[in-house]
Design a protein around this motif. Structure first.
Motif, PDB file in Angstrom:
ATOM      1  N   UNK A  25       0.829  -1.204   0.000  1.00 27.68           N
ATOM      2  CA  UNK A  25       0.000   0.000   0.000  1.00 27.68           C
ATOM      3  C   UNK A  25       0.866   1.258   0.000  1.00 27.68           C
ATOM      4  N   UNK A  26       1.910   1.267   0.807  1.00 22.51           N
ATOM      5  CA  UNK A  26       2.812   2.415   0.863  1.00 22.51           C
ATOM      6  C   UNK A  26       3.432   2.686  -0.507  1.00 22.51           C
ATOM      7  N   UNK A  27       3.975   1.635  -1.115  1.00 23.98           N
ATOM      8  CA  UNK A  27       4.638   1.831  -2.413  1.00 23.98           C
ATOM      9  C   UNK A  27       3.646   2.244  -3.499  1.00 23.98           C
ATOM     10  N   UNK A  28       2.455   1.681  -3.483  1.00 25.29           N
ATOM     11  CA  UNK A  28       1.437   2.074  -4.465  1.00 25.29           C
ATOM     12  C   UNK A  28       1.036   3.537  -4.268  1.00 25.29           C
ATOM     13  N   UNK A  29       0.872   3.954  -3.013  1.00 21.84           N
ATOM     14  CA  UNK A  29       0.496   5.341  -2.732  1.00 21.84           C
ATOM     15  C   UNK A  29       1.622   6.299  -3.128  1.00 21.84           C
ATOM     16  N   UNK A  30       2.854   5.912  -2.848  1.00 25.36           N
ATOM     17  CA  UNK A  30       3.975   6.779  -3.235  1.00 25.36           C
ATOM     18  C   UNK A  30       4.089   6.849  -4.754  1.00 25.36           C
ATOM     19  N   UNK A  33       1.756   9.250  -6.204  1.00 24.04           N
ATOM     20  CA  UNK A  33       1.956  10.653  -5.853  1.00 24.04           C
ATOM     21  C   UNK A  33       1.177  11.111  -4.639  1.00 24.04           C
ATOM     22  N   UNK A  34       0.605  10.187  -3.888  1.00 24.44           N
ATOM     23  CA  UNK A  34      -0.180  10.554  -2.707  1.00 24.44           C
ATOM     24  C   UNK A  34       0.679  10.712  -1.453  1.00 24.44           C
ATOM     25  N   UNK A  35       1.905  10.180  -1.493  1.00 24.61           N
ATOM     26  CA  UNK A  35       2.803  10.248  -0.346  1.00 24.61           C
ATOM     27  C   UNK A  35       4.023  11.072  -0.732  1.00 24.61           C
ATOM     28  N   UNK A  36       4.542  11.802   0.215  1.00 24.06           N
ATOM     29  CA  UNK A  36       5.741  12.616  -0.011  1.00 24.06           C
ATOM     30  C   UNK A  36       6.834  11.778  -0.654  1.00 24.06           C
ATOM     31  N   UNK A  37       7.550  12.365  -1.551  1.00 29.52           N
ATOM     32  CA  UNK A  37       8.610  11.626  -2.242  1.00 29.52           C
ATOM     33  C   UNK A  37       9.789  11.301  -1.333  1.00 29.52           C
ATOM     34  N   UNK A  38       9.947  12.050  -0.253  1.00 28.91           N
ATOM     35  CA  UNK A  38      11.060  11.786   0.658  1.00 28.91           C
ATOM     36  C   UNK A  38      10.673  10.864   1.820  1.00 28.91           C
ATOM     37  N   UNK A  39       9.437  10.393   1.849  1.00 28.12           N
ATOM     38  CA  UNK A  39       9.002   9.454   2.891  1.00 28.12           C
ATOM     39  C   UNK A  39       9.482   8.051   2.546  1.00 28.12           C
ATOM     40  N   UNK A  40       9.803   7.300   3.562  1.00 24.99           N
ATOM     41  CA  UNK A  40      10.270   5.927   3.394  1.00 24.99           C
ATOM     42  C   UNK A  40       9.386   4.986   4.196  1.00 24.99           C
ATOM     43  N   UNK A  41       9.418   3.734   3.844  1.00 21.80           N
ATOM     44  CA  UNK A  41       8.633   2.723   4.543  1.00 21.80           C
ATOM     45  C   UNK A  41       8.980   2.685   6.032  1.00 21.80           C
ATOM     46  N   UNK A  42      10.226   2.913   6.374  1.00 22.16           N
ATOM     47  CA  UNK A  42      10.624   2.937   7.786  1.00 22.16           C
ATOM     48  C   UNK A  42       9.884   4.025   8.556  1.00 22.16           C
ATOM     49  N   UNK A  43       9.480   5.098   7.877  1.00 25.63           N
ATOM     50  CA  UNK A  43       8.701   6.148   8.534  1.00 25.63           C
ATOM     51  C   UNK A  43       7.355   5.608   9.005  1.00 25.63           C
ATOM     52  N   UNK A  69      -4.107  11.449  16.435  1.00 24.42           N
ATOM     53  CA  UNK A  69      -2.706  11.231  16.114  1.00 24.42           C
ATOM     54  C   UNK A  69      -2.566  10.512  14.778  1.00 24.42           C
ATOM     55  N   UNK A  70      -3.437   9.548  14.490  1.00 25.39           N
ATOM     56  CA  UNK A  70      -3.407   8.865  13.188  1.00 25.39           C
ATOM     57  C   UNK A  70      -3.611   9.899  12.073  1.00 25.39           C
ATOM     58  N   UNK A  71      -4.606  10.774  12.245  1.00 27.79           N
ATOM     59  CA  UNK A  71      -4.879  11.785  11.216  1.00 27.79           C
ATOM     60  C   UNK A  71      -3.682  12.717  11.024  1.00 27.79           C
ATOM     61  N   UNK A  72      -3.079  13.162  12.118  1.00 26.25           N
ATOM     62  CA  UNK A  72      -1.914  14.041  12.014  1.00 26.25           C
ATOM     63  C   UNK A  72      -0.734  13.318  11.368  1.00 26.25           C
ATOM     64  N   UNK A  73      -0.546  12.055  11.735  1.00 20.05           N
ATOM     65  CA  UNK A  73       0.559  11.282  11.158  1.00 20.05           C
ATOM     66  C   UNK A  73       0.348  11.066   9.661  1.00 20.05           C
ATOM     67  N   UNK A  78       1.461  12.668   3.728  1.00 26.20           N
ATOM     68  CA  UNK A  78       0.820  13.024   2.453  1.00 26.20           C
ATOM     69  C   UNK A  78       1.689  13.955   1.628  1.00 26.20           C
ATOM     70  N   UNK A  79       1.603  13.796   0.320  1.00 27.84           N
ATOM     71  CA  UNK A  79       2.286  14.705  -0.596  1.00 27.84           C
ATOM     72  C   UNK A  79       1.727  16.116  -0.400  1.00 27.84           C
ATOM     73  N   UNK A  80       2.551  17.138  -0.609  1.00 25.67           N
ATOM     74  CA  UNK A  80       2.114  18.516  -0.353  1.00 25.67           C
ATOM     75  C   UNK A  80       0.812  18.914  -1.047  1.00 25.67           C
ATOM     76  N   UNK A  81       0.577  18.468  -2.257  1.00 26.74           N
ATOM     77  CA  UNK A  81      -0.624  18.876  -2.983  1.00 26.74           C
ATOM     78  C   UNK A  81      -1.858  18.048  -2.626  1.00 26.74           C
TER      79      UNK A  81
END
Length: 113
Positions: A25-30, A33-43, A69-73, A78-81
């Motif tokens: 899910x993480x890789x598909x979202x990244x 373009x839904x996840x920041x490009x500098x985010x990693x799975x370890x995050x 906290x889930x919402x804030x995390x 999330x990608x900036x846009x």
């Protein structure tokens, strides 16, 4: 995701399968373009542990606090846009924070013995 299941192989296998799903899910979202490009799975692992700590600390005082906290995390990942969602839970009140932290400092029955 934060429990040690070495003595429960069926649960350990299930956790591994869930984590594989989170990874996909993480890789598909990244990739979408839904996840920041500098985010990693370890995050995501750090977020999981952080949320577990939030539940452990504030769960008795404010059972719904983890939702905020889930919402804030998720917003942090999330990608900036990407549009932000409204936070689903109210912020903790000062008295809730003080009570939860005070309870956290109290030794458990196990520690007293």
């Amino acid at each position: 995701m934060t429990t040690d299941y070495r003595d429960a192989p069926t649960l350990l296998d299930l956790r591994i399968r869930v984590q594989d799903g989170v990874d996909a899910l993480f890789h598909a979202a990244r990739d979408a373009g839904a996840i920041r490009t500098d985010a990693e799975l370890a995050d995501v692992a750090m977020v999981q542990l952080s949320i577990a700590g939030t539940i452990s600390t504030f769960g008795r005082v404010a059972p719904e606090s983890f939702r905020r906290w889930v919402d804030l995390a998720l917003d942090a990942l999330r990608a900036p846009a990407t549009p932000r969602e409204p936070l689903r839970a109210r912020p903790l009140r000062g008295d809730q924070v003080r009570r939860a932290l005070a309870e956290r400092q109290q030794p458990t029955t196990r520690q007293k013995a």
